[in-house]
Design a protein around this motif. Structure first.
Motif, PDB file in Angstrom:
ATOM      1  N   MET A   1       0.843  -1.196   0.000  1.00 46.11           N
ATOM      2  CA  MET A   1       0.000   0.000   0.000  1.00 46.11           C
ATOM      3  C   MET A   1       0.874   1.240   0.000  1.00 46.11           C
ATOM      4  O   MET A   1       1.823   1.342   0.777  1.00 46.11           O
ATOM      5  N   LEU A   2       0.546   2.181  -0.879  1.00 44.96           N
ATOM      6  CA  LEU A   2       1.220   3.472  -0.920  1.00 44.96           C
ATOM      7  C   LEU A   2       0.328   4.519  -0.279  1.00 44.96           C
ATOM      8  O   LEU A   2      -0.848   4.652  -0.632  1.00 44.96           O
ATOM      9  N   SER A   3       0.888   5.269   0.665  1.00 47.17           N
ATOM     10  CA  SER A   3       0.189   6.433   1.203  1.00 47.17           C
ATOM     11  C   SER A   3       0.719   7.657   0.471  1.00 47.17           C
ATOM     12  O   SER A   3       1.907   7.990   0.561  1.00 47.17           O
TER      13      SER A   3
ATOM     14  N   ALA B   1       1.365   3.445  -9.079  1.00 44.94           N
ATOM     15  CA  ALA B   1       1.118   2.511  -7.983  1.00 44.94           C
ATOM     16  C   ALA B   1       0.041   1.488  -8.350  1.00 44.94           C
ATOM     17  O   ALA B   1       0.188   0.291  -8.093  1.00 44.94           O
ATOM     18  N   LEU B   2      -1.042   1.961  -8.946  1.00 44.33           N
ATOM     19  CA  LEU B   2      -2.120   1.046  -9.333  1.00 44.33           C
ATOM     20  C   LEU B   2      -1.648   0.056 -10.392  1.00 44.33           C
ATOM     21  O   LEU B   2      -1.992  -1.131 -10.354  1.00 44.33           O
ATOM     22  N   ASP B   3      -0.832   0.533 -11.330  1.00 41.07           N
ATOM     23  CA  ASP B   3      -0.295  -0.369 -12.352  1.00 41.07           C
ATOM     24  C   ASP B   3       0.564  -1.470 -11.737  1.00 41.07           C
ATOM     25  O   ASP B   3       0.637  -2.587 -12.266  1.00 41.07           O
TER      26      ASP B   3
ATOM     27  N   TYR C   1      -2.267  -1.025  -3.397  1.00 42.68           N
ATOM     28  CA  TYR C   1      -3.368  -0.218  -2.866  1.00 42.68           C
ATOM     29  C   TYR C   1      -2.825   1.197  -2.604  1.00 42.68           C
ATOM     30  O   TYR C   1      -1.616   1.394  -2.406  1.00 42.68           O
ATOM     31  N   VAL C   2      -3.736   2.171  -2.583  1.00 39.75           N
ATOM     32  CA  VAL C   2      -3.339   3.557  -2.326  1.00 39.75           C
ATOM     33  C   VAL C   2      -4.269   4.165  -1.284  1.00 39.75           C
ATOM     34  O   VAL C   2      -5.498   3.990  -1.347  1.00 39.75           O
TER      35      VAL C   2
ATOM     36  N   THR D   1      -1.560  -6.246   9.071  1.00 39.35           N
ATOM     37  CA  THR D   1      -0.606  -5.194   9.431  1.00 39.35           C
ATOM     38  C   THR D   1       0.793  -5.507   8.893  1.00 39.35           C
ATOM     39  O   THR D   1       1.684  -4.662   8.964  1.00 39.35           O
ATOM     40  N   LYS D   2       0.968  -6.725   8.351  1.00 40.01           N
ATOM     41  CA  LYS D   2       2.237  -7.052   7.693  1.00 40.01           C
ATOM     42  C   LYS D   2       2.296  -6.503   6.266  1.00 40.01           C
ATOM     43  O   LYS D   2       3.336  -6.584   5.601  1.00 40.01           O
ATOM     44  N   THR D   3       1.181  -5.947   5.808  1.00 48.47           N
ATOM     45  CA  THR D   3       1.158  -5.314   4.483  1.00 48.47           C
ATOM     46  C   THR D   3       2.297  -4.312   4.374  1.00 48.47           C
ATOM     47  O   THR D   3       2.549  -3.525   5.291  1.00 48.47           O
TER      48      THR D   3
END
Length: 453
Positions: free
Chosen positions: A108-110, A151-153, A157-158, A195-197
């Motif tokens: 996941m990118l914030s 990121a989606l490519d 997740y964003v 939470t290991k994501t």
């Protein structure tokens, strides 16, 4: 000679005004956040735990593409700089394909947008609703389609938090850091992710202020999160130093917005400003806080103001006790801080232009030095020539290359502070990271200031 940032922000201001006339100010179901009940603060907010979901709703996204399965907003519990409970909002983008790491974890990118304004109507969540009529839509969708589309490519997740929170506390990194981290928690919960994501963060300018504080707070505030990499560019690590650089110049509106933002996060500072603002200053502050005054207008309409002249008696109000106390909590420079600045151990990439006219280069470099002395993992790039906005454009390929390697687990180790090779736009390496369309779009943006993808 007028700089590219001034010309771009002026163009954004005019374009936003034209957009406001051409497009209804509210798409059905998504009115201005100033009046939208989705953004309201529940009376029982204290009963929720940090990161707990309060409400959700689906959106039609500005990031629509075959790589996007769906988008929606989450309203969740966080806390402000005073550790008081607040409700905040993040936008979640779900990829069509979900890439797993070698250990079987999602990523996941914030993404921290540079909101750089002090009104709720400039919230990123509204700007990322297609055809919303948001006055922030143009500025918010400059680098965002490049970074989030990438990121989606990749199958990530964003999460895109409204990191200024309900009080629009621009440049209060403590407030923003809490919201970023709690937004990630809420997004993980909503998607049923562990939470290991793997968590990565991206931010530039005001977005980097939110990102660097989230990075700094993560080991203590959200130690369960698996942060694998943080990319930061043009980072304001010291609101005090940044204010001094901006005040009186063409982008002085950002200094004024920063003062208003800090005041909204610290009641003693707010009381001082309310008591000492003079007749000249009252309409300026009211204008900055007015509905629809987003970053383009902040720069274009409030330039060349010495904000010390708006206080009676005229003085450097950063030196008064309430401001000194607040700024000592809102800096990440140990030499200015009233607390022990954390040294997170997750990998970070920090880039900055030597000639940045908006955010002080020397402050960013001092931060790197202090962090490296504490055992940090930081690699960096210094662009010898470049303005604030052009450096954002130049740095995106290297920033995303870093994050891609962080998610893939292939970063390797370097001595803290190592200057790494740039990934130049137009190079085979940049095209490999971005794809040809995004690389070409950034080359055009560098050339003429347009960001059409």
């Amino acid at each position: 000679m007028l700089s590219l940032p001034f010309l771009l922000c002026t163009a954004l201001a005019f374009a936003a005004s034209a957009l406001a006339l051409a497009v209804p100010r509210a798409v059905s179901g998504f009115p201005d956040p100033v009046v939208d009940p989705f953004y309201s603060q529940p009376s029982n907010i204290a009963s929720y735990s940090l990161g707990q979901i309060i409400d959700t709703r689906a959106t039609v996204s500005t990031f629509a593409s075959p790589s996007l399965e769906k988008s929606y907003q989450i309203k969740f519990r966080s806390q402000n700089a005073q550790k008081q409970p607040i409700a905040a909002v993040t936008t979640v983008l779900v990829p069509t394909k979900k890439t797993l790491s070698s250990s079987g974890q999602a990523s996941m990118l914030s993404f921290q947008n540079f909101q750089d304004s002090v009104t709720l109507s400039c919230s990123p969540s509204w700007a990322y609703v297609a055809n919303s009529g948001s006055p922030a839509a143009l500025a918010a969708n400059l680098e965002a389609p490049i970074v989030n589309g990438w990121a989606l490519d990749q199958g990530y997740y964003v999460s895109i938090p409204d990191h200024e929170g309900p009080s629009s506390s621009f440049i209060s990194g403590t407030n923003a850091g809490h919201i970023v981290l709690d937004g990630i928690r809420a997004a993980l919960t909503s998607e049923g992710l562990s939470t290991k994501t793997q968590i990565g963060m991206y931010g530039y300018s005001g977005g980097a202020n939110a990102g660097v504080f989230a990075s700094s707070l993560a080991p203590s505030y959200a130690k369960e999160l698996n942060v694998v990499g943080v990319s930061l560019g043009g980072t304001p690590v010291s609101p005090q130093d940044t204010f001094y650089q901006l005040n009186g110049g063409f982008a002085s509106g950002l200094a004024g917005a920063g003062a208003v933002g800090i005041a909204s996060a610290y009641p003693d500072v707010q009381q001082y400003l309310d008591t000492h603002i003079n007749a000249k200053g009252k309409p300026v502050i009211a204008g900055l806080k007015s509905d629809g005054t987003c970053v383009g207008q902040v720069v274009a309409e409030y330039g060349f103001i010495n904000f010390f002249d708006l206080i009676t008696p005229n003085q450097d109000f950063l030196l008064v006790a309430p401001a000194r106390k607040a700024l000592a909590k809102e800096t990440l420079l140990q030499t200015q801080a009233s607390y022990t600045v954390p040294v997170p151990k997750h990998p970070r990439f920090i880039y900055h232009a030597l000639t940045d006219e908006l955010v002080p280069f020397n402050s960013s470099q001092l931060y790197i030095q202090e962090q490296c002395a504490g055992g940090a993992d930081i690699r960096s790039i210094v662009y010898p020539v470049g303005e604030h906005i052009t450096t954002e454009i130049l740095g995106i390929p290297s920033a995303l290359a870093f994050l891609g390697s962080a998610f893939a687990g292939t970063l390797g180790s370097v001595a803290c502070g190592t200057i790494i090779p740039d990934t130049p736009l137009g190079s085979a390496a940049s095209v490999k990271v971005l794809g040809s369309a995004r690389d070409s779009a950034l080359q055009k943006a560098k050339s003429d200031g347009s960001w059409n993808l």
